[in-house]
Design a protein around this motif. Structure first.
Motif: not given
Length: 732
Positions: A616-619, A621-622, A624-635, A686-691
């Motif tokens: 998601x980040x590659x597509x 470049x956001x 914060x949304x990449x973290x949320x999307x990753x958990x939503x799609x694979x959680x 941790x990913x949200x903190x690192x940004x």
């Protein structure tokens, strides 16, 4: 990697009949070999080079009568009577006379002549010594010995059996293990929303496990393999086999929700994306298990390689047999479109994962601190970790081994079950000084405050070797016994000065030696695993901070799992519900095994979760949304995979073998902690903190690293392909 797997999957789907036939043929061939041609499964955990093993090898060479397997027959008279009553004594003598005639028996001791009876003469024992090593004493000989004691039992005596030759064989396939598989099937059905889809991962996993386990049995013809190795291969192979197939099938059904997605195209894309993660994650499991060879301990190396081979088969099945079987079902696995219900809000796929991700990332620092503190608290008991090998006290209370242990402890004291063997090699001692040196040693050993008794020295035929039994005051699992063994070995320099060599051996000493050897190998093994994690994840995610975070999370998971294991098995909590006969040190090789296995499984979840974030980040470049999307799609699928794996492992907690029981518990707890606390909670925080910093990589390193593409960024656009197909004009 994704592009190659895409092409491979399309080939597997196109030629699905051949692919399925090859796997079935392989199953039949290896299965037939494993069933018909296999060696003997070992029950001992031997380590070449340790003092106790050197002594055993020396006894087998120079004093074979003292090196053979022993079955200790323990007698207990009813209350109010003794073993010395005429009728009772006659029954015992008759039984021992029959025992002496059993094939392979070289010596039978007489408790009435050797006075191996308790002070009240209610409990006594006789040793039946065999020519063969303990592991080679046949079941037929054991059954014959039991039949020989029929008259003693008829006389009202309780007769139980212990000794080196009575180690029970590891068994699997009981109700508890089957319950774990049933739970896995239920989770699959709920996750995939289809009974047919749920049955596929289980079916393909069983094929892989059958090939792996039966292959290991076939290899046992040439390589000594313990029963634990076979069970571990079964345990790991079944868990990862189900999970890997689940990841691919789940991605396939997710893509089929798009009505424009062709079934064969979806299979190829699922293998290219989820399959890339499977290959990468599977490689980490295989490398981690194979790295057990780096400990320099043969039985542990065989254990790791056996499990690694089964995982390799699971990976190959996931990227070949699974797409071939999916090709057979075609559009039948396409999710049905749900009809909207008036007045009812329809659930969006991944809604709970989305809600959880937003909750975690809303206050990431607080979540991170609370999670880390909770895991450290769970890990606290691990500070007092003691390693050892299970004694007969750890066998089920209904077993004859446990009963004989209890009777001997009651009659002769707890240290009797921890009897040591002092072996003195005298070839360098002048002939006139041998008797004096050995007698002096016996006196020195007997002076130790924790020694209850030392037997008279017994020489071999040429008097080049002397053996003495040393009975401690404390049991085999006591710290005092471990300390005493160390003090007894302090006598070695004085014997060496005289020209001889002293060894302190026996089962208790061997357990202490193995634990010490493994403790020494642990730091180096942890270093190998952590460095491996950093390298692999840097390659996969092209980031430096993501691998560091993953490695720290893995160490927290291991510490928490070890802490819980110490709290239960060493401290003795939950003994009743978990059917643990007695508190004891943690199995000596469990920490190394836990680190190797849990590393691979932790990287599984890390790869599946973070690869969706990176995609998601590659597509966008956001970050914060990449973290949320990753958990939503694979959680959802990661949670299901962890529950399945934990259910499979937990099924082995109720196995009667104390080693398998502790391994099953540690792995089940480790998987649950790593998946739900570390990967699903601490990683998003941790990913949200690192940004954006999470995805940074020095330019020179970025140029040096190959692009493995586990997210499928280089795959063709299926929508463009579909549109091209629609606009093609047939030529007629």
């Amino acid at each position: 990697m994704a592009s190659r797997l895409y092409a491979w999957a399309r080939l597997a789907v196109t030629r699905r009949g051949r692919v399925i036939s090859v796997w079935l043929l392989l199953l039949a061939a290896i299965g037939g070999l494993g069933i018909t041609i296999h060696g003997k499964v070992a029950s001992d955990f031997t380590v070449p080079g340790i003092e106790s093993q050197k002594a055993q090898d020396l006894l087998e060479e120079k004093f074979p009568d003292a090196a053979g397997g022993v079955i200790r027959v323990v007698y207990a008279a009813p209350k109010g009577s003794t073993l010395t009553e005429a009728k009772t004594e006659a029954a015992i003598e008759t039984g021992l006379g029959k025992a002496a005639k059993i094939s392979g028996v070289v010596q039978v001791s007489d408790p009435f002549k050797t006075r191996t009876m308790a002070a009240d003469k209610r409990i006594g024992y006789a040793d039946v010594r065999f020519r063969q090593a303990a592991a080679d004493v046949t079941q037929q000989a054991k059954d014959s010995l039991s039949s020989a004691m029929t008259q003693a039992r008829k006389a009202g005596l309780e007769v139980e059996y212990g000794g080196t030759a009575m180690k029970p064989q590891t068994k699997v396939g009981g109700p508890a293990e089957l319950v774990g598989v049933v739970i896995a099937l239920v989770i699959l059905a709920l996750t995939l929303g289809s009974l047919v889809a749920a049955g596929l991962p289980l079916l393909t996993a069983v094929v892989g496990v059958a090939i792996g386990v039966l292959g290991v049995k076939f290899i046992s013809t040439w390589v000594e393999i313990t029963g634990t190795s076979t069970v571990l291969a079964l345990m790991i192979g079944l868990a990862v086999g189900i999970d890997y197939a689940l990841f691919i099938i789940s991605r396939h059904r997710e893509q089929l929700a798009d009505p424009d997605m062709d079934a064969e195209e979806s299979i190829a894309r699922a293998v290219a994306t989820a399959g890339s993660a499977v290959v990468f994650a599977g490689a980490t499991v295989i490398i981690a298990l194979a790295a057990l060879s780096a400990t320099g301990i043969p039985f542990l190396a065989v254990m790791g390689l056996s499990a690694a081979a089964t995982v390799l088969i699971a990976v190959l099945i996931a990227i070949s047999l699974v797409p071939a079987v999916l090709g057979l079902f075609g559009d039948r696995l396409r999710p049905r479109a749900k009809k909207p219900r008036p007045g009812r809000r329809e659930r969006v796929p991944g809604a709970w994962g989305l809600a959880w991700a937003r909750t975690v990332t809303r206050r990431p620092l607080i979540v991170l601190l609370v999670g880390v503190v909770a895991l450290l608290a769970l890990a606290l008991p691990a500070r007092n970790l003691r390693l050892g090998l299970p004694s007969y006290a750890s066998n089920p209370t209904s077993s004859t081994q446990h009963k004989s242990y209890d009777l001997l402890s009651k009659g002769f004291g707890p240290g009797f079950n921890a009897t040591l063997v002092a072996v003195v090699e005298t070839k360098g001692i002048p002939a006139g000084d041998v008797t004096t040196t050995v007698s002096s040693l016996r006196t020195s050993l007997a002076k130790d405050s924790d020694v209850a008794a030392v037997s008279q020295p017994v020489p071999n035929a040429d008097k080049s070797l002397f053996v003495m039994a040393v009975v401690p005051k404390t049991g085999p699992d006591a710290q005092a016994t471990t300390d005493m063994v160390s003090r007894l070995r302090d006598n070695a320099p004085s014997i060496a000065k005289a020209g001889g060599t002293l060894y302190i051996a026996g089962q208790t000493a061997a357990a202490i030696d193995v634990a010490h050897k493994l403790s020494g190998a642990l730091p180096g093994f942890v270093a190998i695993i952590v460095i491996l994690a950093l390298l692999l994840l840097t390659l996969a995610f092209r980031s430096l901070l993501v691998p560091v975070k993953a490695a720290l999370g893995f160490l927290l998971s291991v510490a928490a799992a070890l802490g819980a294991t110490v709290w239960v098995f060493q401290y003795g909590h939950l003994n009743g519900p978990l059917a643990i006969p007695s508190a004891a040190p943690v199995t000596s090789f469990l920490p190394v095994l836990l680190i190797g296995v849990l590393f691979g499984l932790a990287m599984d979840y890390e790869v599946f979760l973070v690869s969706r974030m990176r995609e998601h980040h590659e597509n966008t470049l956001d970050p914060q949304q990449a973290v949320v999307h990753g958990v939503a799609r694979s959680g959802r699928v990661v949670s299901a995979a962890a529950l399945i794996m934990a259910a499979v492992f937990a099924g082995f907690i109720f196995n009667e073998d104390p080693v398998i029981k502790s391994i099953g518990f540690a792995l089940a707890i480790g998987v649950l902690v790593d998946a739900f606390v570390v990967r699903m909670t601490l990683v998003p925080a941790a990913m949200a903190l690192l940004g954006r910093r999470a995805w940074s990589l020095p330019r020179w390193l970025d140029r040096a690293l190959p692009d493995v593409d586990i997210e499928g960024a280089n795959l063709p656009d299926h929508t463009a392909k579909k549109n091209t197909e629609r606009t093609e004009v047939p030529v007629g």
